[in-house]
Design a protein around this motif. Structure first.
Motif, mmCIF file in Angstrom:
data_model
loop_
_atom_site.group_PDB
_atom_site.id
_atom_site.type_symbol
_atom_site.label_atom_id
_atom_site.label_comp_id
_atom_site.label_asym_id
_atom_site.label_seq_id
_atom_site.Cartn_x
_atom_site.Cartn_y
_atom_site.Cartn_z
ATOM 1 N N TYR A 1 -0.680 2.942 9.313
ATOM 2 C CA TYR A 1 0.008 4.223 9.401
ATOM 3 C C TYR A 1 1.098 4.257 8.346
ATOM 4 O O TYR A 1 1.704 3.228 8.021
ATOM 5 C CB TYR A 1 0.643 4.415 10.790
ATOM 6 C CG TYR A 1 -0.368 4.779 11.844
ATOM 7 C CD1 TYR A 1 -0.774 6.098 12.023
ATOM 8 C CD2 TYR A 1 -0.927 3.799 12.655
ATOM 9 C CE1 TYR A 1 -1.702 6.436 12.986
ATOM 10 C CE2 TYR A 1 -1.861 4.126 13.618
ATOM 11 C CZ TYR A 1 -2.242 5.457 13.781
ATOM 12 O OH TYR A 1 -3.171 5.777 14.727
ATOM 13 N N LEU B 1 0.387 4.018 -2.777
ATOM 14 C CA LEU B 1 0.058 5.396 -2.416
ATOM 15 C C LEU B 1 1.074 6.381 -3.001
ATOM 16 O O LEU B 1 0.708 7.442 -3.501
ATOM 17 C CB LEU B 1 -0.013 5.554 -0.894
ATOM 18 C CG LEU B 1 -1.236 4.934 -0.219
ATOM 19 C CD1 LEU B 1 -1.049 4.899 1.297
ATOM 20 C CD2 LEU B 1 -2.500 5.691 -0.591
ATOM 21 N N TYR C 1 -2.110 7.988 -5.338
ATOM 22 C CA TYR C 1 -2.758 9.102 -4.635
ATOM 23 C C TYR C 1 -1.799 10.234 -4.280
ATOM 24 O O TYR C 1 -2.121 11.407 -4.467
ATOM 25 C CB TYR C 1 -3.440 8.563 -3.372
ATOM 26 C CG TYR C 1 -4.217 9.610 -2.622
ATOM 27 C CD1 TYR C 1 -5.487 9.990 -3.051
ATOM 28 C CD2 TYR C 1 -3.696 10.220 -1.490
ATOM 29 C CE1 TYR C 1 -6.211 10.956 -2.367
ATOM 30 C CE2 TYR C 1 -4.408 11.188 -0.798
ATOM 31 C CZ TYR C 1 -5.667 11.546 -1.243
ATOM 32 O OH TYR C 1 -6.369 12.502 -0.560
ATOM 33 N N TYR C 2 -0.619 9.913 -3.753
ATOM 34 C CA TYR C 2 0.316 10.950 -3.309
ATOM 35 C C TYR C 2 1.333 11.371 -4.374
ATOM 36 O O TYR C 2 2.291 12.067 -4.078
ATOM 37 C CB TYR C 2 1.060 10.492 -2.049
ATOM 38 C CG TYR C 2 0.183 10.480 -0.826
ATOM 39 C CD1 TYR C 2 -0.269 11.665 -0.254
ATOM 40 C CD2 TYR C 2 -0.208 9.281 -0.251
ATOM 41 C CE1 TYR C 2 -1.078 11.663 0.865
ATOM 42 C CE2 TYR C 2 -1.026 9.269 0.880
ATOM 43 C CZ TYR C 2 -1.456 10.462 1.418
ATOM 44 O OH TYR C 2 -2.265 10.453 2.537
ATOM 45 N N GLN D 1 0.824 -1.211 0.000
ATOM 46 C CA GLN D 1 0.000 0.000 0.000
ATOM 47 C C GLN D 1 0.860 1.263 0.000
ATOM 48 O O GLN D 1 0.508 2.251 -0.650
ATOM 49 C CB GLN D 1 -0.955 0.003 1.189
ATOM 50 C CG GLN D 1 -2.129 -0.914 0.996
ATOM 51 C CD GLN D 1 -3.140 -0.811 2.130
ATOM 52 O OE1 GLN D 1 -3.060 0.050 3.000
ATOM 53 N NE2 GLN D 1 -4.111 -1.712 2.124
ATOM 54 N N ASN E 1 -8.288 14.954 11.502
ATOM 55 C CA ASN E 1 -7.182 14.055 11.176
ATOM 56 C C ASN E 1 -5.991 14.481 12.021
ATOM 57 O O ASN E 1 -5.655 15.662 12.058
ATOM 58 C CB ASN E 1 -6.817 14.147 9.693
ATOM 59 C CG ASN E 1 -7.882 13.538 8.818
ATOM 60 O OD1 ASN E 1 -8.165 12.365 8.922
ATOM 61 N ND2 ASN E 1 -8.489 14.344 7.969
ATOM 62 N N LYS F 1 -2.561 8.233 9.231
ATOM 63 C CA LYS F 1 -3.272 6.968 9.124
ATOM 64 C C LYS F 1 -4.084 6.969 7.842
ATOM 65 O O LYS F 1 -4.754 7.947 7.518
ATOM 66 C CB LYS F 1 -4.194 6.752 10.324
ATOM 67 C CG LYS F 1 -4.828 5.381 10.312
ATOM 68 C CD LYS F 1 -5.427 4.994 11.625
ATOM 69 C CE LYS F 1 -5.844 3.538 11.532
ATOM 70 N NZ LYS F 1 -6.472 3.075 12.730
ATOM 71 N N SER F 2 -3.983 5.879 7.113
ATOM 72 C CA SER F 2 -4.759 5.693 5.897
ATOM 73 C C SER F 2 -5.320 4.281 5.935
ATOM 74 O O SER F 2 -4.555 3.312 5.886
ATOM 75 C CB SER F 2 -3.881 5.893 4.666
ATOM 76 O OG SER F 2 -4.639 5.711 3.493
ATOM 77 N N GLY F 3 -6.605 4.167 6.061
ATOM 78 C CA GLY F 3 -7.226 2.848 6.177
ATOM 79 C C GLY F 3 -6.826 2.199 7.487
ATOM 80 O O GLY F 3 -6.950 2.789 8.556
#
Length: 141
Positions: A132, A57, A61-62, A53, A110, A127-129
């Motif tokens: 961390y 990410l 996404y990032y 992940q 957040n 934290k994502s899902g």
């Protein structure tokens, strides 16, 4: 005499704590903090899903994200050229950043842990899902 010494010690501790929050805020302000890497936090147990992940990410996404901390506690997250604003507040002597909606209400808060911060680099634990991650960012002009 002991009572006065105790008051002085408490005053000095509060002053030092306030100074650290001011330093953190000064370092954060008026920079674009662009994400350049996503890592598993040091010390986390080995988890292949978390590692995968982190890579996904970073590359997804990032891949085009930056953050800005502005005057009056305004926070802007720009994700794929789409800005979204909110409010931020330093907690725990500047070691935690609370990020909320622009109305400042904490029902959608957040919490970000400051892992490392200097003039050019800012590493934050988020934290994502279920996991961390450490977002590694660089300051841009």
């Amino acid at each position: 005499m002991i009572k006065n010494s105790l008051y002085l010690l408490v005053f000095l501790c509060i002053t030092l704590l306030a100074c650290n929050s001011n330093k953190v805020n000064r370092l954060l302000l008026h920079k674009k903090w662009r994400v350049y890497d996503v890592q598993v936090p040091a010390g986390d147990p080995y988890d292949n899903t978390q590692i995968t992940q982190a890579k996904d990410l970073k590359n997804g996404y990032y891949s085009n994200v930056y953050y800005q901390f502005l005057d009056n506690n305004v926070f802007i997250a720009t994700i794929d050229n789409k800005p979204d604003s909110g409010k931020y507040q330093l907690l725990s002597n500047g070691s935690i950043i609370s990020v909320t909606a622009s109305n400042g209400l904490r029902n959608a808060e957040n919490l970000v842990t400051v892992v490392h911060l200097d003039d050019k680099l800012f590493d934050m634990k988020v934290k994502s899902g279920d996991y961390y991650f450490v977002l590694r960012t660089k300051a841009e002009k």
